[in-house]
Design a protein around this motif. Structure first.
Motif, short mmCIF file in Angstrom:
data_model
loop_
_atom_site.label_atom_id
_atom_site.label_comp_id
_atom_site.label_asym_id
_atom_site.label_seq_id
_atom_site.Cartn_x
_atom_site.Cartn_y
_atom_site.Cartn_z
N PRO A 81 0.84 -1.29 -0.11
CA PRO A 81 0.09 0.11 -0.22
C PRO A 81 0.96 1.48 0.19
O PRO A 81 0.41 2.23 -0.38
CB PRO A 81 -1.09 -0.15 1.23
CG PRO A 81 0.07 -1.05 2.31
CD PRO A 81 0.54 -1.97 1.42
N THR B 118 -7.38 -0.53 2.48
CA THR B 118 -6.31 -1.25 3.19
C THR B 118 -6.34 -1.33 4.57
O THR B 118 -7.23 -0.58 5.11
CB THR B 118 -5.21 -0.21 2.87
OG1 THR B 118 -3.93 -0.90 3.27
CG2 THR B 118 -5.09 1.06 3.08
N GLN C 128 -7.00 -6.47 -1.75
CA GLN C 128 -6.22 -5.25 -1.36
C GLN C 128 -6.28 -4.68 0.00
O GLN C 128 -5.49 -4.29 0.73
CB GLN C 128 -7.02 -3.94 -2.09
CG GLN C 128 -7.11 -3.96 -3.76
CD GLN C 128 -7.69 -2.86 -4.13
OE1 GLN C 128 -7.50 -1.70 -3.99
NE2 GLN C 128 -8.79 -3.21 -5.21
N GLY D 37 -3.58 -6.81 1.47
CA GLY D 37 -2.38 -6.65 0.86
C GLY D 37 -1.48 -7.61 0.36
O GLY D 37 -0.44 -7.62 0.01
#
Length: 281
Positions: free
Chosen positions: A105, A113, A188, A191
């Motif tokens: 990120p 996130t 997302q 991660g």
């Protein structure tokens, strides 16, 4: 996580309740969504475009299951297993034969996130609300109503001139597109995309559907509110799961705990009906 899985549960609801089809493709298409999203973000795509591509990949996965079922006459549950089985190899190829692919990120701009949980929550809630509104609108159209009619009464739908095979393919595609979107969001959020991230996804999706129906079934009678109940069901599932884990149980027993939670909520309607019969007698 509950909000993200709630989006996945909306996809499961389409097949499980509206089409009355047990679709096991979702364990594979969830991973496909995560794999496509991460690899495209790494390749320089914006997060929103990567998510759209993930939806398309999910639609294709559902399309394959639908064609196996309708064109080759393979039972829906076996067609889903075959597609899920094939997607394992496809997902590995998408991730360049790596079982786990991270997306930093700090290096890439992600839609949501784990490093910003409040931001992830409000973005997830906003997206879930938009999707529920779109699904409510779509299933009120002629085509959406045809999908619902196909699941409710295939023989009568066929007699009314509805192409039930086309509706099944469309429903399966739409369902897996939603599941892949959820997979892309989860990749997302955590991660990384992992080849096993979708394992057991169907159980969590069914848990969300059942929990939502058991708790809100008699309160939320409108179709749009039913979709909302399914999403809330996923959140409740994760709250219950966290409470159980806080009691000190081993995290290695997570699958067992999940199965027990689902079993309890599945049994509640049966217990209620049994108690009602005793009162009537």
């Amino acid at each position: 996580q509950g909000i993200i899985w709630g989006i996945m549960a909306l996809g499961v609801y389409i097949t499980f309740r509206l089409l009355d089809v047990a679709d096991l493709t979702v364990d594979g298409s969830f991973t496909t969504g995560g794999a496509v999203t991460v690899m495209l973000i790494i390749a320089g795509w914006p997060a929103w475009a990567a998510l759209l591509a993930a939806v398309v990949a999910g639609l294709l996965a559902g399309l394959v299951t639908g064609l196996l079922h309708t064109k080759l006459g393979i039972p829906a549950i076996l067609a889903g297993i075959l597609t899920q089985f094939a997607l394992y190899s496809i997902n590995l190829r998408i991730m360049s034969m790596k079982a786990n692919t991270p997306v930093n990120p700090d290096k890439y701009s992600l839609f949501l996130t784990l490093r910003s949980v409040p931001g992830a929550i409000w973005k997830g809630l906003l997206l879930a609300a938009v999707l529920i509104a779109l699904l409510y609108w779509y299933f009120g159209t002629e085509q959406g109503s045809a999908i619902r009619a196909t699941g409710a009464n295939p023989s009568m739908s066929r007699a009314q001139g509805i192409n039930i095979n086309a509706m099944k393919v469309l429903g399966l595609s739409l369902s897996n597109g939603m599941v892949a979107l959820s997979g892309g969001l989860m990749a997302q959020y955590q991660g990384f995309a992992d080849i096993n991230m979708g394992r057991g996804a169907i159980v969590i999706g069914l848990a969300a559907v059942i929990i939502g129906e058991v708790i809100f079934g008699k309160i939320f009678t409108n179709f749009g509110l039913t979709l909302l109940a399914v999403s809330i069901g996923a959140i409740i599932y994760y709250i219950v799961l966290q409470i159980v884990l806080q009691l000190g149980l081993n995290t290695n027993d997570l699958k067992l705990i999940t199965a027990l939670i689902v079993a309890v909520f599945l049994a509640i309607p049966y217990w209620k009906s049994k108690m009602f019969r005793r009162k009537v007698q």
